[in-house]
Scaffold this active site. Sequence first.
Site, mmCIF file in Angstrom:
data_model
loop_
_atom_site.group_PDB
_atom_site.id
_atom_site.type_symbol
_atom_site.label_atom_id
_atom_site.label_comp_id
_atom_site.label_asym_id
_atom_site.label_seq_id
_atom_site.Cartn_x
_atom_site.Cartn_y
_atom_site.Cartn_z
ATOM 1 N N ASP A 81 62.397 3.327 73.612
ATOM 2 C CA ASP A 81 61.054 3.639 73.113
ATOM 3 C C ASP A 81 60.372 2.365 72.634
ATOM 4 O O ASP A 81 59.674 2.361 71.636
ATOM 5 C CB ASP A 81 61.146 4.666 71.983
ATOM 6 C CG ASP A 81 59.792 5.263 71.628
ATOM 7 O OD1 ASP A 81 58.894 5.303 72.492
ATOM 8 O OD2 ASP A 81 59.614 5.677 70.458
ATOM 9 N N LEU A 82 60.583 1.275 73.352
ATOM 10 C CA LEU A 82 60.002 0.001 72.952
ATOM 11 C C LEU A 82 58.568 -0.066 73.452
ATOM 12 O O LEU A 82 58.306 0.011 74.645
ATOM 13 C CB LEU A 82 60.819 -1.159 73.521
ATOM 14 C CG LEU A 82 60.458 -2.543 73.016
ATOM 15 C CD1 LEU A 82 60.636 -2.643 71.504
ATOM 16 C CD2 LEU A 82 61.316 -3.588 73.701
#
Length: 182
Positions: free
Chosen positions: A145-146
């Site tokens: 979830d960068l």
Amino acid sequence: GRPAAPTTRLEYTPRVSPIVVRTPLKQGPGRSVHLETGPDGDVVRVVKRFHGRTPWSAWRDRTRSRREFAALRDLTARGLPVPEPFERRRLGGVWEVSMRWLPDTVTLQSLLPSRELWPVAPERLAAPLGRLLAGLHAAGLDHADLHAGNVLVAPGGEVWAIDFHSARRRRRLRAEVLLRDL
């Protein structure tokens, strides 16, 4: 008889002052983040609460909190710029992960729409962002979830990655993961 089991499970307990005020930062249906402030008015820590409403989400919350705490502990030990974890505990039926507050930081996402708000010239962030990403990849971490909302920027141009509840350790990162993160 046996003593009653404690209601709170701790993995590490920091020496911090008593909490006086909790200030919400982010509220969602399954997770919330708040600041805890001590009696002197100083922020003591930031706490992420995992509070799903179904038995399945409660099980998932346990896994997510464990994953986030373990990732933060490992990445901190490697010297990577992530918030230092303090503790993981079950309190009042929900799992919490508390960590060091990074004062005066803003998300990279909040900086993108305007050049006037940047604490340093945008081009000065390229090298710290590259080192951060390279460090996460060298640690075998797939953040999952960068994005710009999960990168904090300090006034001096330092950067930190946050939000590791979906992160997974991989023996080898696939090329798709590396490209996605770039």
